[in-house]
Write a protein that holds these residues in place. Sequence first.
Motif, PDB file in Angstrom:
ATOM      1  N   ASN A 192       0.811  -1.227   0.000  1.00 52.14           N
ATOM      2  CA  ASN A 192       0.000   0.000   0.000  1.00 52.14           C
ATOM      3  C   ASN A 192       0.843   1.275   0.000  1.00 52.14           C
ATOM      4  OD1 ASN A 192      -2.451  -1.472   0.048  1.00 52.14           O
ATOM      5  ND2 ASN A 192      -2.241  -1.726   2.253  1.00 52.14           N
ATOM      6  N   GLN A 193       2.093   1.161  -0.430  1.00 53.03           N
ATOM      7  CA  GLN A 193       2.970   2.339  -0.523  1.00 53.03           C
ATOM      8  C   GLN A 193       3.007   3.125   0.782  1.00 53.03           C
ATOM      9  OE1 GLN A 193       4.701   3.046  -3.671  1.00 53.03           O
ATOM     10  NE2 GLN A 193       4.119   0.922  -3.762  1.00 53.03           N
ATOM     11  N   THR A 194       3.213   2.434   1.893  1.00 46.78           N
ATOM     12  CA  THR A 194       3.155   3.071   3.207  1.00 46.78           C
ATOM     13  C   THR A 194       4.505   3.189   3.902  1.00 46.78           C
ATOM     14  OG1 THR A 194       2.652   0.932   4.202  1.00 46.78           O
ATOM     15  CG2 THR A 194       0.776   2.342   3.623  1.00 46.78           C
ATOM     16  N   HIS A 195       5.561   2.659   3.307  1.00 46.97           N
ATOM     17  CA  HIS A 195       6.872   2.684   3.957  1.00 46.97           C
ATOM     18  C   HIS A 195       7.799   3.646   3.223  1.00 46.97           C
ATOM     19  CE1 HIS A 195       5.126  -1.235   5.073  1.00 46.97           C
ATOM     20  NE2 HIS A 195       5.658  -0.946   6.246  1.00 46.97           N
ATOM     21  N   PRO A 196       8.062   4.814   3.803  1.00 47.74           N
ATOM     22  CA  PRO A 196       8.934   5.769   3.118  1.00 47.74           C
ATOM     23  C   PRO A 196      10.357   5.228   3.003  1.00 47.74           C
ATOM     24  CG  PRO A 196       8.398   6.568   5.314  1.00 47.74           C
ATOM     25  CD  PRO A 196       7.615   5.306   5.098  1.00 47.74           C
ATOM     26  N   LEU A 197      10.889   5.270   1.792  1.00 50.83           N
ATOM     27  CA  LEU A 197      12.247   4.797   1.563  1.00 50.83           C
ATOM     28  C   LEU A 197      13.227   5.959   1.593  1.00 50.83           C
ATOM     29  CD1 LEU A 197      14.089   2.416   0.817  1.00 50.83           C
ATOM     30  CD2 LEU A 197      13.571   2.884  -1.579  1.00 50.83           C
ATOM     31  N   PHE A 198      12.864   7.076   0.955  1.00 51.25           N
ATOM     32  CA  PHE A 198      13.720   8.261   1.005  1.00 51.25           C
ATOM     33  C   PHE A 198      12.907   9.502   0.688  1.00 51.25           C
ATOM     34  CE2 PHE A 198      14.082   7.152  -3.491  1.00 51.25           C
ATOM     35  CZ  PHE A 198      13.960   8.382  -4.117  1.00 51.25           C
ATOM     36  N   ARG A 199      13.498  10.655   1.010  1.00 51.21           N
ATOM     37  CA  ARG A 199      12.898  11.961   0.741  1.00 51.21           C
ATOM     38  C   ARG A 199      13.941  12.805   0.025  1.00 51.21           C
ATOM     39  NH1 ARG A 199       8.791  14.483   3.316  1.00 51.21           N
ATOM     40  NH2 ARG A 199       8.901  12.976   4.991  1.00 51.21           N
ATOM     41  N   ILE A 200      13.510  13.608  -0.908  1.00 51.28           N
ATOM     42  CA  ILE A 200      14.412  14.529  -1.594  1.00 51.28           C
ATOM     43  C   ILE A 200      14.817  15.616  -0.603  1.00 51.28           C
ATOM     44  CG2 ILE A 200      14.658  16.155  -3.516  1.00 51.28           C
ATOM     45  CD1 ILE A 200      14.334  13.199  -4.351  1.00 51.28           C
ATOM     46  N   GLU A 201      16.087  15.910  -0.558  1.00 50.00           N
ATOM     47  CA  GLU A 201      16.597  16.947   0.337  1.00 50.00           C
ATOM     48  C   GLU A 201      16.188  18.330  -0.169  1.00 50.00           C
ATOM     49  OE1 GLU A 201      18.482  16.962   3.252  1.00 50.00           O
ATOM     50  OE2 GLU A 201      17.926  14.846   3.280  1.00 50.00           O
ATOM     51  N   PRO A 202      15.866  19.246   0.734  1.00 41.78           N
ATOM     52  CA  PRO A 202      15.570  20.614   0.310  1.00 41.78           C
ATOM     53  C   PRO A 202      16.851  21.350  -0.076  1.00 41.78           C
ATOM     54  CG  PRO A 202      15.486  20.466   2.695  1.00 41.78           C
ATOM     55  CD  PRO A 202      15.708  19.061   2.177  1.00 41.78           C
ATOM     56  N   GLY A 203      16.719  22.335  -0.936  1.00 38.95           N
ATOM     57  CA  GLY A 203      17.834  23.220  -1.253  1.00 38.95           C
ATOM     58  C   GLY A 203      18.691  22.816  -2.437  1.00 38.95           C
ATOM     59  N   ILE A 204      18.316  21.748  -3.149  1.00 42.97           N
ATOM     60  CA  ILE A 204      19.046  21.350  -4.354  1.00 42.97           C
ATOM     61  C   ILE A 204      18.563  22.232  -5.499  1.00 42.97           C
ATOM     62  CG2 ILE A 204      19.481  19.476  -5.997  1.00 42.97           C
ATOM     63  CD1 ILE A 204      18.743  17.541  -3.653  1.00 42.97           C
ATOM     64  N   CYS A 205      19.485  22.773  -6.271  1.00 42.93           N
ATOM     65  CA  CYS A 205      19.109  23.589  -7.423  1.00 42.93           C
ATOM     66  C   CYS A 205      18.159  22.778  -8.316  1.00 42.93           C
ATOM     67  CB  CYS A 205      20.367  23.994  -8.195  1.00 42.93           C
ATOM     68  SG  CYS A 205      20.032  24.840  -9.745  1.00 42.93           S
TER      69      CYS A 205
END
Length: 90
Positions: free
Chosen positions: A22-35
Amino acid sequence: MTTDTPKPPTTAGKTTFYQGENQTHPLFRIEPGICCQSAREQASELMGYVRDMTLAGLMDGDQKLIWASHYLSAMAKALLDDAELGMMKH
């Protein structure tokens, strides 16, 4: 008289890639501040690899390559989605 050069838009850091049931386990998040431009370039590079791996996986019947291309495409999508968020807030 000084003129401030506007800063290029950057990623928002809100897009998370999920996996599992059910797509419920976060694997990663994009870091803020990347151009955003850099994020889009990296996503394009990943999509090139996805294309090559998908074709190789299909031609060779290699499920591992197909699954790897699936995950790479999800990473590329996350980069693009987060860059879009960053560009919208700019």
